[in-house]
Every structure is written in C-alpha cells, then in structure tokens.
Design a protein around this motif. Structure first.
Motif, PDB file in Angstrom:
ATOM      1  N   VAL A  32       0.847  -1.199   0.000  1.00  0.00           N
ATOM      2  CA  VAL A  32       0.000   0.000   0.000  1.00  0.00           C
ATOM      3  C   VAL A  32       0.881   1.246   0.000  1.00  0.00           C
ATOM      4  O   VAL A  32       2.057   1.197   0.377  1.00  0.00           O
ATOM      5  N   ASP A  33       0.313   2.347  -0.428  1.00  0.00           N
ATOM      6  CA  ASP A  33       1.077   3.596  -0.498  1.00  0.00           C
ATOM      7  C   ASP A  33       1.421   4.139   0.884  1.00  0.00           C
ATOM      8  O   ASP A  33       0.636   4.043   1.825  1.00  0.00           O
ATOM      9  N   HIS A  34       2.614   4.693   0.962  1.00  0.00           N
ATOM     10  CA  HIS A  34       3.036   5.499   2.097  1.00  0.00           C
ATOM     11  C   HIS A  34       3.728   6.732   1.538  1.00  0.00           C
ATOM     12  O   HIS A  34       4.001   6.836   0.336  1.00  0.00           O
ATOM     13  N   ASP A  35       4.078   7.645   2.455  1.00  0.00           N
ATOM     14  CA  ASP A  35       4.936   8.758   2.062  1.00  0.00           C
ATOM     15  C   ASP A  35       5.747   9.147   3.283  1.00  0.00           C
ATOM     16  O   ASP A  35       5.649   8.505   4.344  1.00  0.00           O
ATOM     17  N   ALA A  36       6.561  10.163   3.143  1.00  0.00           N
ATOM     18  CA  ALA A  36       7.306  10.720   4.272  1.00  0.00           C
ATOM     19  C   ALA A  36       7.094  12.227   4.197  1.00  0.00           C
ATOM     20  O   ALA A  36       7.538  12.870   3.245  1.00  0.00           O
ATOM     21  N   TYR A  59       6.038  12.139   9.391  1.00  0.00           N
ATOM     22  CA  TYR A  59       5.121  11.000   9.434  1.00  0.00           C
ATOM     23  C   TYR A  59       4.742  10.590   8.020  1.00  0.00           C
ATOM     24  O   TYR A  59       5.121  11.250   7.045  1.00  0.00           O
ATOM     25  N   CYS A  60       4.018   9.471   7.950  1.00  0.00           N
ATOM     26  CA  CYS A  60       3.368   9.114   6.696  1.00  0.00           C
ATOM     27  C   CYS A  60       1.999   9.776   6.742  1.00  0.00           C
ATOM     28  O   CYS A  60       1.204   9.500   7.645  1.00  0.00           O
ATOM     29  N   SER A  61       1.717  10.650   5.786  1.00  0.00           N
ATOM     30  CA  SER A  61       0.459  11.406   5.852  1.00  0.00           C
ATOM     31  C   SER A  61      -0.756  10.509   5.637  1.00  0.00           C
ATOM     32  O   SER A  61      -1.879  10.905   5.917  1.00  0.00           O
ATOM     33  N   LEU A  62      -0.525   9.287   5.146  1.00  0.00           N
ATOM     34  CA  LEU A  62      -1.640   8.354   4.968  1.00  0.00           C
ATOM     35  C   LEU A  62      -1.862   7.493   6.217  1.00  0.00           C
ATOM     36  O   LEU A  62      -2.924   6.904   6.374  1.00  0.00           O
ATOM     37  N   HIS A  63      -0.847   7.401   7.068  1.00  0.00           N
ATOM     38  CA  HIS A  63      -0.951   6.622   8.312  1.00  0.00           C
ATOM     39  C   HIS A  63      -0.357   7.431   9.462  1.00  0.00           C
ATOM     40  O   HIS A  63       0.596   6.996  10.114  1.00  0.00           O
ATOM     41  N   PRO A  64      -0.907   8.621   9.684  1.00  0.00           N
ATOM     42  CA  PRO A  64      -0.226   9.565  10.577  1.00  0.00           C
ATOM     43  C   PRO A  64      -0.175   9.130  12.047  1.00  0.00           C
ATOM     44  O   PRO A  64       0.729   9.559  12.758  1.00  0.00           O
ATOM     45  N   ARG A  82       0.329   6.117  13.038  1.00  0.00           N
ATOM     46  CA  ARG A  82       1.064   4.854  13.156  1.00  0.00           C
ATOM     47  C   ARG A  82       2.528   4.984  12.783  1.00  0.00           C
ATOM     48  O   ARG A  82       3.370   4.273  13.322  1.00  0.00           O
ATOM     49  N   MET A  83       2.812   5.833  11.808  1.00  0.00           N
ATOM     50  CA  MET A  83       4.154   5.843  11.229  1.00  0.00           C
ATOM     51  C   MET A  83       4.807   7.194  11.433  1.00  0.00           C
ATOM     52  O   MET A  83       4.448   8.165  10.773  1.00  0.00           O
ATOM     53  N   SER A  84       5.769   7.251  12.363  1.00  0.00           N
ATOM     54  CA  SER A  84       6.463   8.516  12.564  1.00  0.00           C
ATOM     55  C   SER A  84       7.958   8.280  12.661  1.00  0.00           C
ATOM     56  O   SER A  84       8.419   7.166  12.931  1.00  0.00           O
TER      57      SER A  84
HETATM   58 CU   LIG Z   1       1.607   5.081   5.195  1.00  0.00          CU
END
Ligand SMILES: [Cu+2]
Length: 454
Positions: free
Chosen positions: A400-404, A437-442, A444-446
């Motif tokens: 799935v997509d993520h970003d930073a 963070y990942c703006s799609l999973h803010p 959870r992912m930092s």
């Molecule tokens: Cu993500």
C-alpha cells in the motif's frame, strides 16, 4: 419472464405516446451513493473506482457531494472528512473522453470538490453534456479524525437537464503541478512573516470560447489562486479566495491535529456572458501560499469551464458585469491562513492516538547518508542522525502507499506516495530536528531525523 404486449395493446400504447409527444424537457436531481467505505481510526483512505451515473442524455447543470452515514445524515468534516473527490467521465465505446489538460488520460475530469465541499454551479443556460451510455469513475480520499472505525458513504447530487438548447461547457483542470496522480508540492517555509510563496504555470487554451465558471482547489496555508490573461495587459481574470473556519471551528479542535485543515470555503466565479479566450493564447494560474510557515503536500488547481464559441470576441473587453463570486456560506471566517501546530502521534493501548514528541527507541547516527526501510507500517530505523549535506533514502516494501511528510522542522518537504519497489532520496542541507510522518498513516508511522551542523 418477458411480458408480451398484444397487438391491440401495443397499438394503444403507441397512440398514447403520440398524444404525449413532444416530451417536456426534464430537470431532475439524481442521488448517487457510493459505499459503505470502512475507514479505520485516524486513517486516511484513498481509492478510485467506478461510479454510478445519472443514466441520462442531457446536461449536468449542478452537482455537489458530501459524506453521509447509513441513515443519510451528513457526517461533519471534523469527524470523517472528504479530503478530495474527483469525478471522471470515461465516455463509452466509440465515444471515449479524454482529459482537457492531460489528454493522455482517457477520462475527463468534470467535477471536483474537497474539504471546502464547494458545489459545481454553472450560469443559467449552460451545462456539462453527458450521455446515458457514459461510464464514470471517481477518485477520492477520506480521513477519519476519530478514535473509532467508521462507515461512510459518498453521496453526490447531480442535477441534469435534457432541454436541447443548453450550451455545453468543457472542463479544464489547470494544476500548477500538471498531470501527475498526486499533483502536490511543498512550501518549505522559513521566510519573513507576510511573504508569499508563488507557484505558477502557463496553460495554452485549446479552443475559442468563453470562460463561464471557475473554481479553485487549495490546501491549508493558501492565500489565493489566480487566473491571469497575459494577452490582455496581463490582467487577472478570476481570483479564487479561501476562507478558513473561525477559531472555534470544530476542524481546529481535532485532536491530535494530524494535518493542516484546508480552507472551509473557496470562492467560485461564474458569468453567463463569460470572458472570451482565443485558441492558442496562454493563461496563467498562480497558486499563492503563506511562505513563513511550511505547508506540506499542498495543491493549486483551477477548475475552468469554457463554453466553446468560435464567434467569441478577440478584444480585451472588461470582465462582464454579470460575473458573480460565490463566497462562504458561514460567518466568522478568516481570509488569512491561521497557524496550525501539527504533531506526531501514536496509537496507545487505549485505542486513542496521543501526541508524541518522537517515536520511541534510540537514535542511529550516520557518518553521511541514512537508508530507511518503509514496511509493515513502520519506518526502520525510526530515529536517525545525519550530518548537514547528508541524504536520507526511503525504500518502500509495503503493497500500500506510504509517504514521508514533515510535520515540524526547519524546512518543509513531502515525499511522494510510494509503494513496494519505489524509493525516494532527499538531501538535508538545513540542520535541525525534523519530525516526519506518513500522511496516509499519521497515527502509526512517525520518524525523527536529526541533521547535525557541520
Ligand atoms: Cu503510510
């Protein structure tokens, strides 16, 4: 089983149809509901899929959309937010449609709305032509600001009119970042208070016609988006202005605040007379943001509706007197983007996201460049230290997509949406502490990136 009509009954039916003709033109509002969409707590979900259509041959004269619950009640944006929604007309076999500004895309963007939930309206007598056989697609992103999973529906209201005399409009999406799947950019911030960051693009108008409606798409931090006409003394034709919610707006009380809220209104311009444009002339679109603070993953898109008209004037007549600007439908709004303090957050054992200063763990120090593995909904390592001038490389392993995306730090950046097999590298020249963070999973992912001064 098919019902058969007797000859007599068929004759009677034909007679009654003949009596009823000619059929009166019909204006009708269709409700198209898509869902349910299940969106996890604090999650952002984006997707594109087929959409229902009105199944009418005629013209769309108005359209709006929002999120509703199973009972059809509108869901407040402060709970589950419709961050963006775009409708595409694919056409049908033998009559495909292509996008007005990105003609390689086999589908025409004709209506878009976002956090401001601006409806599409057109001046009387104009409409977007559709065929009953057309297929539609929709692309959307929904953000759940609450600590519980939610089920929502996207509900659109499409007003069609099958009167024959409606003048067709052609929609053009003019983005300062053209034709990507994710047309975002970042305002790095760090400039003097009151200064603006401007991103501009020139757009070659493909046909003679009249601009009869203009909408804008902007994110939080925006001051305006302006449509300019260099051919006519470089005048500004239309300025789409954001209005932000009042300080007590529930949007600004979302906790933890995981993204900078967009304007709650962006003005919409329309005129039945229209502004003439000439095939081949260039118009400019200027997206203007506050330059003092960093604004990540922003956009600047004008939605320009042109009525083709070979007889349109080539003069630079003044903008017509029947032009109207539709502004906010609420009181107490703010024209200037309010400062918003974003935070990293982490889901706790109680199921609620809590602000955190940094992800847990120790910091791994690098002599030069750092490589970060993005997988299983995590950045590894999550805390790194590099010297100024060093690079961070993100390598993606999830399906799935993520970003930073920077949350706080000395210079804003946002890495593009990426998935398994992708990588992205950024050089850090400005020392300081970057919270990301990942703006799609803010929730959870930092991660934390320390950039040491040399
Ligand atoms: Cu993500």
């Amino acid at each position: 089983m098919r019902r058969m009509l007797t000859t007599a009954a068929a004759a009677a039916l034909l007679a009654s149809l003949a009596l009823a003709a000619p059929a009166a033109a019909e204006r009708k509002t269709h409700t198209l509901r898509f869902g349910p969409i299940s969106v996890g707590k604090y999650a952002a979900l984006k997707r594109s899929n087929d959409s229902a259509t009105p199944g009418v041959t005629g013209s769309i004269v108005a359209m709006d959309a929002n999120l509703v619950d199973a009972d059809g009640q509108v869901v407040p944006q402060s709970q589950v937010m419709l961050h963006h929604l775009v409708y595409f007309d694919v056409g049908y076999e033998g009559a495909p449609r292509y996008d007005g500004t990105c003609p390689k895309k086999p589908a025409e963007r004709f209506y878009g709305t976002s956090e401001e939930l601006r409806p599409m309206t057109l001046p009387d007598g104009y409409g977007y032509p559709i065929d009953a056989q057309d297929r539609w697609r929709m692309a959307w992103m929904v953000m759940n600001h609450t600590s519980s999973a939610r089920k929502v529906f996207i509900e659109a209201h499409v007003t069609t009119d099958d009167a024959p005399g409606i003048a067709p409009v052609k929609p053009y999406w003019v983005s300062v970042v053209p034709c990507g799947a994710d047309p975002q950019y970042t305002v790095p911030g760090g400039r003097a208070p009151g200064t603006s960051h401007v991103k501009r693009i020139a757009w070659k108008v493909p046909l003679d016609g009249r601009i009869v409606a203009v909408g804008g798409h902007l994110h939080g931090g925006a001051r305006r988006i302006a449509l300019g006409q260099p051919r006519c003394a470089n005048r500004t034709l239309v300025t789409s202005r954001p209005t932000y919610g009042p300080p007590d707006d529930p949007l600004y009380r979302v906790r933890p605040p995981l993204h900078e809220p967009d304007p709650r209104s962006i003005s919409w311009w329309q005129s039945a007379t229209g502004v003439p444009v000439v095939a081949g002339e260039e118009l400019t679109v200027s997206s203007v943001y506050d330059a003092e603070r960093a604004h990540m993953r922003v956009m600047g898109i004008d939605h320009v509706y042109v009525a083709p008209d070979a007889a349109a004037s080539r003069d630079c007549d003044p903008v017509p007197a029947d032009a109207v600007e539709l502004g906010p439908d609420f009181e107490g709004g703010r024209a200037e983007p309010p400062p918003v303090k974003l935070t990293l957050a982490q889901l706790g054992g109680d199921g609620v996201a809590h602000p955190i200063d940094a992800p847990p763990g120790t910091t791994r120090s690098y002599e030069r460049d750092a490589s970060i593995r993005v997988g299983a909904l995590a950045f590894r390592p999550s805390r790194v230290s590099i010297p100024a001038g060093g690079r961070v490389r993100w390598r993606y392993f999830d399906p799935v997509d993520h970003d930073a995306t920077m949350v706080t730090g000395p210079q804003g950046f946002g890495a593009p949406w990426s998935r398994r097999g992708d990588s992205f590298t950024r050089r850090f020249d400005v020392p300081g502490t970057y919270r990301v963070y990942c703006s799609l999973h803010p929730a959870r992912m930092s991660q934390l990136i320390r950039v040491r001064a040399r």
